[in-house]
Design a protein around this motif. Structure first.
Motif, short mmCIF file in Angstrom:
data_model
loop_
_atom_site.label_atom_id
_atom_site.label_comp_id
_atom_site.label_asym_id
_atom_site.label_seq_id
_atom_site.Cartn_x
_atom_site.Cartn_y
_atom_site.Cartn_z
N PHE A 134 -17.42 -9.20 5.08
CA PHE A 134 -17.62 -10.21 4.05
C PHE A 134 -17.52 -9.58 2.67
O PHE A 134 -16.77 -10.05 1.80
CB PHE A 134 -18.99 -10.86 4.25
N VAL A 135 -18.25 -8.50 2.49
CA VAL A 135 -18.24 -7.84 1.18
C VAL A 135 -16.83 -7.38 0.81
O VAL A 135 -16.35 -7.60 -0.30
CB VAL A 135 -19.22 -6.64 1.17
N ALA A 136 -16.13 -6.80 1.79
CA ALA A 136 -14.79 -6.29 1.50
C ALA A 136 -13.82 -7.43 1.23
O ALA A 136 -12.94 -7.32 0.36
CB ALA A 136 -14.29 -5.42 2.65
N SER A 137 -13.95 -8.55 1.97
CA SER A 137 -13.04 -9.68 1.73
C SER A 137 -13.21 -10.22 0.33
O SER A 137 -12.23 -10.44 -0.39
CB SER A 137 -13.33 -10.82 2.71
N ILE A 138 -14.47 -10.42 -0.05
CA ILE A 138 -14.72 -10.91 -1.41
C ILE A 138 -14.24 -9.86 -2.41
O ILE A 138 -13.56 -10.15 -3.39
CB ILE A 138 -16.23 -11.19 -1.62
N GLY A 139 -14.61 -8.62 -2.13
CA GLY A 139 -14.28 -7.53 -3.04
C GLY A 139 -12.79 -7.41 -3.27
O GLY A 139 -12.32 -7.28 -4.40
N GLY A 196 -10.88 -5.29 -6.82
CA GLY A 196 -10.10 -5.40 -5.59
C GLY A 196 -8.64 -5.70 -5.86
O GLY A 196 -7.74 -5.13 -5.24
N ARG A 197 -8.39 -6.58 -6.81
CA ARG A 197 -7.00 -6.89 -7.12
C ARG A 197 -6.31 -5.67 -7.72
O ARG A 197 -5.12 -5.46 -7.54
CB ARG A 197 -6.90 -8.09 -8.08
N VAL A 239 -2.38 -1.15 -7.77
CA VAL A 239 -2.09 0.28 -7.67
C VAL A 239 -1.16 0.54 -6.50
O VAL A 239 -0.20 1.31 -6.60
CB VAL A 239 -3.41 1.09 -7.53
N GLY A 240 -1.41 -0.13 -5.37
CA GLY A 240 -0.57 0.08 -4.19
C GLY A 240 0.84 -0.43 -4.36
O GLY A 240 1.78 0.10 -3.79
N ASN A 241 1.00 -1.48 -5.15
CA ASN A 241 2.33 -2.04 -5.37
C ASN A 241 3.15 -1.20 -6.32
O ASN A 241 4.34 -1.03 -6.13
CB ASN A 241 2.21 -3.46 -5.95
N ASN A 242 2.52 -0.72 -7.39
CA ASN A 242 3.26 0.00 -8.41
C ASN A 242 2.25 0.69 -9.31
O ASN A 242 1.74 0.11 -10.26
CB ASN A 242 4.11 -1.00 -9.20
N ILE A 243 1.99 1.96 -9.00
CA ILE A 243 0.89 2.64 -9.69
C ILE A 243 1.22 2.85 -11.16
O ILE A 243 0.35 2.77 -12.03
CB ILE A 243 0.52 3.96 -8.99
N LYS A 244 2.49 3.08 -11.46
CA LYS A 244 2.87 3.31 -12.85
C LYS A 244 2.66 2.04 -13.66
O LYS A 244 2.09 2.07 -14.75
CB LYS A 244 4.33 3.73 -12.90
N THR A 304 -6.24 3.68 -13.06
CA THR A 304 -5.74 3.99 -11.72
C THR A 304 -6.53 5.12 -11.05
O THR A 304 -6.78 5.09 -9.86
CB THR A 304 -4.27 4.39 -11.78
N GLN A 305 -6.94 6.12 -11.83
CA GLN A 305 -7.61 7.26 -11.22
C GLN A 305 -8.97 6.86 -10.67
O GLN A 305 -9.39 7.30 -9.61
CB GLN A 305 -7.72 8.39 -12.22
N TRP A 306 -9.62 6.01 -11.40
CA TRP A 306 -10.92 5.52 -10.96
C TRP A 306 -10.76 4.72 -9.67
O TRP A 306 -11.55 4.86 -8.73
CB TRP A 306 -11.53 4.67 -12.07
N ILE A 307 -9.72 3.89 -9.61
CA ILE A 307 -9.47 3.10 -8.40
C ILE A 307 -9.23 4.04 -7.21
O ILE A 307 -9.82 3.88 -6.14
CB ILE A 307 -8.21 2.21 -8.58
#
Lengths: 505, 322, 322
Positions: free
Chosen positions: C176-181, C188-189, C194-199, C208-211
């Motif tokens: 639940f927490v992760a879904s909302i997060g 979360g977004r 970051v995964g789509n295009n980190i630059k 990005t580094q924090w993520i």
């Protein structure tokens, strides 16, 4: 004019990468309600300067002033927070995510601390309307065209209420019509009092949109002039540091017309992915321009010819012989060469050396267990580098350190080394600066004069008109018109390409 | 190429350190005999170098080696001749490698997931065939590590030859350039006429063949085959290649680096063995070594980045992926 | 949105598997099998929920099995020193210990700018050694754990003879927490961005580094909680074998759940369905009386099949889009 907007200024800004100074002591000021163009050849430092203003790079000396107060950006985040938007040449898209999320990346609308997807979608639609386009906010960005992706970026900057807009070579991947759409947006922003920076080396565009022009060369600001007080010719000479002589501008030569009977590349009833019923012929000694809008199927045709995508039906003949092409190696064996549109992605191994890149295509025709002779290939390549006037330090220098124009020369060298007589060039001068562009043009012409058949795809109409002997216009995957150099004009080609009205030729 | 020498320098340093702890360590004969245990993982690393330089990864190598080992053991037990078994191991290794290559190149699946699957499949097949029992190897096939030329055991000699051959293949032949090009920018390689699909299949097949050879050496050395042989050695092989200076993102790496890095790990493990360091702690040391070595290899780049951290132009060059 | 279809596929795979098992052996639908499935789930599912954000950023965490082993031992030692420790505190402590180890991964990947696969292969070994250091090589056994802790899996909500065991409630909490997060917070977004295009994410002002740091720390945290569940479920923790190859199960589950291994696409529901699939598979194999020796192979084959199916789906989707 009432100056209520924000202005941003760079004062004596210098930037160095790995000890190499790419920008020194540059000063520029973007004022509200004005479009200020930064122009210069590739590597002149214009993009670097723009990125300093937007906080992407931090100057090693000098200061950035926002509304006349000094400000130190630690990264793009702070700059964005201060209302500065940088629109890049390559759209910064998150491909798997929706249009709405791309627009609001990093600052999604929230309700009770959670993302409000409905609001995001509604606000996206509103922003798109403001830009004068309609785009479903829930679509994934992966399926959009480059121009549409740029509109998504513009919407993103709008959503942040950006006051300073910097366009970094934004028009490079756009067609003339799409560029006009972008200019409409820029003019609206200008009338709303935004300060606009416009980085480009397309002088036609610069003179159309800019109020002032700053010219950079070799990392230095050479001059800033009001557009009304200068001419293209003056700007060019400031960019390259000398007057371009008239003979530097090439024109197609008809003198060889008689002695080129043999057909180099000829295609009949060819259909494949993104093109259909294609018939054309490129003779030896001839440069044939393939023009049309982006998405007209020209690059797709090139990929089909080169065996990168499967051909559904039809015949391809190279040098008068029927060629059966199902992979790039087949195409190369038949004698074809393709210089791809997307240099970074398809043309070069940017982390590898100049030598590795230049020798790659010649290696592809050899047997896998053959031993490589680097000294020999270096020797052969050096003569070609010389004719191309390639500026590089050493055979082992990574390609990423070269400027755009020199990178393109490495791609050209790679194919010249295969000694192919049938060249397919897809946007050969995209991202190449003015000086190098002439060199590339000269090279194309001399290849043709030495008997090569050249098929040149280009969206740069003036380029096509100066260089090509003949034109095919493509629209929606088909060839819709053919012009000889004498009968072709920009207007005729554009109307055939866009299909606005029938052309009576 | 310079990156390869990080492992070399570290090897010398560790020889020095360990020789201080135990004089045995300067005994050449001791070192060489001891290294027969590392030949098999060394062979996996030779293949893995090609795979990683081509921008792929092969997690199945150790399982593949175990499966070939079990099958070869059964054949030997059934009375097959040595020539037949050697031929079988090479063909079987090539075939199992081809399966990986086919799934990756033809079906365009990510190599990480494909070989994660075949890691389970190959070891699972070994387990399905043998179950928990172990197969003894006929004595005429046992003990290759006990014979040698001029005091150098045969497996070490064989490894040296194969390392030289694969080194030439990677650095001096057209095929080697194709591998580098495929790993550096697959699309640009394809546009330049490099047969990228075949290259990808070839690197997996090559890895399979080398693992097949490793399987023979292993059962000959151990005198017994079980399904859980070489368990987890895929990670050791990857570690060796990466410490040897190859980039996990592809397009970069050298056979010299891999060999030096194998020496380094051989020396450290032997040294710790001599110094009575328990196996789990050896693991820790190797794990930390991996990270430190990668930091050292990228050190010059990192340092440059820190210096110019205010101009973060190249921040995205070495971001992780898959 | 358009991800729903992908999860339907995972769900139908589960249905097909269960129907197949049921037809072959009707006992599969007895409460006992369901209980086995529910017993299997928590440990894998919680770690998979942690692995998901890591893979979404385009990274990978191979060290989760070692983190599980470390925290399992840590929990045992905690109870040994204070047997009246509240159970909630034990779970929290275990999670935090795992989070700390995960933070090491995170720091190396984000600020050290090292490839995730190299870092976590290194820490896989390093953390395993730490576990030995902590346990001094001794196993944690049931005498060290209070019965209230080891009974957790029997307790819970009873529906007829089916038990929703208490760790299962933790799964719901995490999911639940992760879904909302992931679905409804800016953080979360940003993980997806970051995964789509980190630059692009960096240039749009996302830290990005924090993520990157956070997702590895979170993965460590979930692996830590799984460590406590491991100790509670099995009643003993061996410093060498606890959590060995656990990373493969977790990554396989996430991949089967349709999460793109190169990042940017996937959901919590998908990851959970992947876990459920593996749980059903495990139980089906044993109910169907398939020889234990064959299970690993079947398991591997199904991973490859799932990956293959996923890529086929993407291809047809791409064709439909053109």
């Amino acid at each position: 004019m009432v100056k209520e907007g924000t202005c941003i200024e760079a004062r004596n800004v210098s930037v160095s990468f790995d000890g190499v100074r790419v920008l020194s002591d540059a000063c520029v000021k973007l004022e509200p309600g004005r479009v200020h163009a930064l122009t210069g050849e590739n590597g002149a430092g214009k993009s670097t300067l723009a990125k300093c203003l937007a906080g992407v790079y931090q100057p090693s000396s000098g200061i950035i002033l926002l509304d006349n107060a000094e400000i130190g950006f630690q990264g793009p985040k702070e700059a964005i927070g201060k209302g500065i938007a940088l629109i890049h040449q390559e759209p910064l898209s998150f491909r798997e995510l929706s249009v709405a999320e791309n627009v609001f990346a990093g600052h999604l609308p929230k309700k009770l601390g959670l993302v409000d997807w409905k609001a995001a979608s509604q606000q996206t639609t509103a922003l798109m309307n403001q830009l004068g386009i309609s785009l479903d906010p829930s679509l994934p960005v992966a399926g959009l065209s480059v121009a549409q992706q740029q509109m998504v970026e513009l919407a993103s900057a709008l959503s942040r209420n950006a006051k300073v807009w910097i366009f970094d070579e934004t028009t490079a991947p756009l067609t003339p019509i799409e560029t006009q759409e972008l200019f409409k947006v820029i003019r609206t922003l200008k009338s709303q009092g935004c300060a606009i920076g416009f980085v480009s080396h397309h002088l036609d565009e610069v003179f159309e949109i800019a109020d002032e022009i700053s010219i950079l060369r070799d990392g230095r600001l050479i001059a800033t002039k009001p557009t009304n007080d200068t001419t293209q010719k003056e700007v060019i000479s400031l960019m390259v540091g000398r007057e371009l002589l008239e003979e530097d501008f090439l024109s197609h030569s008809d003198s060889t017309q008689v002695s080129k009977p043999a057909s180099g590349i000829s295609v009949s009833e060819l259909s494949g992915m993104g093109y259909k019923n294609i018939n054309f012929e490129v003779k030896y000694g001839e440069v044939v321009g393939f023009v049309g809008l982006v998405g007209a199927g020209r690059s797709e045709l090139a990929k089909g010819l080169f065996g990168l995508t499967p051909v559904k039906q039809g015949k391809i003949s190279v040098g008068g012989q029927l060629a059966k092409i199902s992979c790039p190696q087949d195409a190369m064996k038949a004698g074809l060469a393709l210089i791809p549109e997307d240099r970074q992605h398809d043309g070069l191994m940017v982390d590898q050396s100049v030598g590795a890149n230049a020798s790659l295509a010649s290696l592809a025709l050899k047997s896998g267990i053959a031993v490589v002779n680097d000294q020999k290939s270096e020797k052969v390549a050096l003569t070609i580098f010389q004719t191309l006037q390639l500026k590089f330090r050493s055979w082992r220098q990574p390609v990423r350190e070269l400027s755009g124009g020199n990178q393109q020369k490495v791609v050209l060298a790679k194919w010249l080394l295969t000694q192919s007589k049938h060249l397919i060039l897809d946007e050969p001068t995209r991202g190449v600066d003015v000086g190098a562009k002439h060199e590339v043009h000269k090279l194309i012409r001399s290849q043709a004069n030495h008997g090569a058949a050249v098929m040149m795809i280009t969206s740069d109409l003036p380029e096509a008109l100066t260089l090509a002997d003949r034109f095919y216009v493509m629209r929606k995957g088909e060839i819709v018109a053919e012009f000889s150099a004498t009968e072709a004009t920009q207007e005729k080609i554009l109307s055939a390409a866009s299909g606005h009205k029938e052309v009576s030729s | 190429m310079k990156k390869a020498w990080v492992a070399g320098i570290l090897s010398l340093v560790s020889i020095f350190v360990f020789s201080r702890m135990s004089p045995e360590f300067l005994d050449w004969h001791f070192l060489v005999t001891n290294s027969t245990t590392y030949v098999e993982v060394g062979l996996l690393a030779l293949g893995m170098t090609f795979v990683i330089v081509a921008g792929q990864i092969d997690l199945s190598v150790a399982s593949l080696m175990a499966l070939v080992a079990c099958l070869a053991a059964l054949l030997l037990k059934k009375g097959a001749s040595i020539e037949e078994v050697v031929g079988f191991a090479l063909v079987a290794g090539a075939f199992l490698g081809y399966v990986n290559g086919f799934l990756v190149a033809k079906l365009k699946l990510p190599s990480f997931l494909v070989t994660l699957g075949t890691l389970a499949v190959y070891r699972g097949m070994a387990q399905a065939i043998l179950g928990p029992r172990s197969v003894e190897i006929p004595h005429q096939f046992v003990g290759i590590d006990q014979v040698g030329v001029a005091g150098i055991p045969d497996p070490v000699l064989l490894f040296a030859i194969l390392a030289a051959v694969t080194g030439l293949l990677l650095h001096q032949t057209v095929f080697g350039r194709w591998v580098v090009a495929t790993g550096s920018n697959e699309s640009a390689a394809r546009y330049s006429g490099v047969p990228t699909e075949k290259v990808k299949i070839a690197v997996f097949v090559l890895t399979g063949v080398l693992a097949g050879i490793g399987a023979l050496l292993m059962i000959s050395r151990l005198g017994v085959a079980r399904f859980d042989l070489a368990s987890g050695q895929e990670l050791d092989a990857i570690t060796i290649v990466v410490v040897g200076g190859a980039s996990i993102m592809g397009g970069q790496g050298s056979m010299l680096g891999t060999v030096l890095s194998l020496c380094l790990i051989d020396i450290i493990k032997t040294g710790m063995g001599v110094a009575n360091v328990k196996l789990p702690y050896q693991l820790t040391v190797i794990g930390i070594l991996l990270i430190l070595a990668v930091l050292a290899i990228n050190g010059s780049e990192l340092l440059a980045r820190w210096k110019s951290s205010r101009t973060s132009q190249q921040s995205f060059k070495s971001q992780p992926s898959g | 949105m358009n991800g729903v279809r992908r999860e339907l596929i995972s769900a139908s795979l589960i249905v097909i598997l269960c129907l197949f098992a049921w037809i072959r052996e009707p006992r599969f639908f007895e409460p006992q099998s369901l209980n086995s499935i529910l017993l299997y789930l928590p440990m894998v599912a919680i770690a998979a929920v942690g692995q998901l954000p890591v893979i979404l950023t385009g990274g990978i965490d191979i060290s989760v099995g070692s983190i599980l082993g470390f925290t399992g031992i840590a929990v045992g030692l905690m109870f040994q020193s204070n047997s009246h420790l509240p159970i909630v505190a034990a779970f929290l402590f275990s999670g935090l210990a795992g989070g700390l180890l995960g933070a090491v991964n995170g720091a190396l990947v984000s600020w050290g700018r090292l490839p995730a696969i190299v870092v976590t292969i290194g820490t896989l070994s390093a953390f395993r050694g730490l576990t030995f250091l902590l346990s001094r090589g001794n196993q944690v056994d049931s005498t060290m754990l209070p019965s209230s802790f080891t009974n957790l899996v029997q307790q819970g909500i009873h529906i007829g003879s089916v038990t929703l065991n208490e760790p299962l409630l933790l799964v719901f909490l995490f999911a639940f927490v992760a879904s909302i997060g992931l679905g409804y917070t800016q953080f979360g977004r940003n993980v997806y961005s970051v995964g789509n295009n980190i630059k692009a994410a960096y240039l749009r002002g996302i830290s990005t580094q924090w993520i990157l740091f956070s997702v590895y720390a979170f993965s460590g945290f979930t692996a830590g909680v799984s460590g406590a569940i491991y100790a509670s479920r099995f009643g003993f923790v061996n410093p060498e074998s606890a959590g060995k190859s656990f990373e493969l199960t977790v990554i396989a589950a996430v991949a089967i759940g349709g999460v793109k291994i190169t990042g940017g696409y996937g959901s919590v529901l998908g990851a959970l369905l992947g876990c459920l699939f593996l749980a059903c598979l495990n139980v089906a194999l044993s109910v169907l009386g398939i020889n234990a020796n064959w299970q690993l192979m079947v398991y591997g084959l199904l991973i490859i099949l799932a990956v293959l199916l996923d890529s086929l789906l993407r291809m047809t989707k791409r064709k439909a889009a053109v």
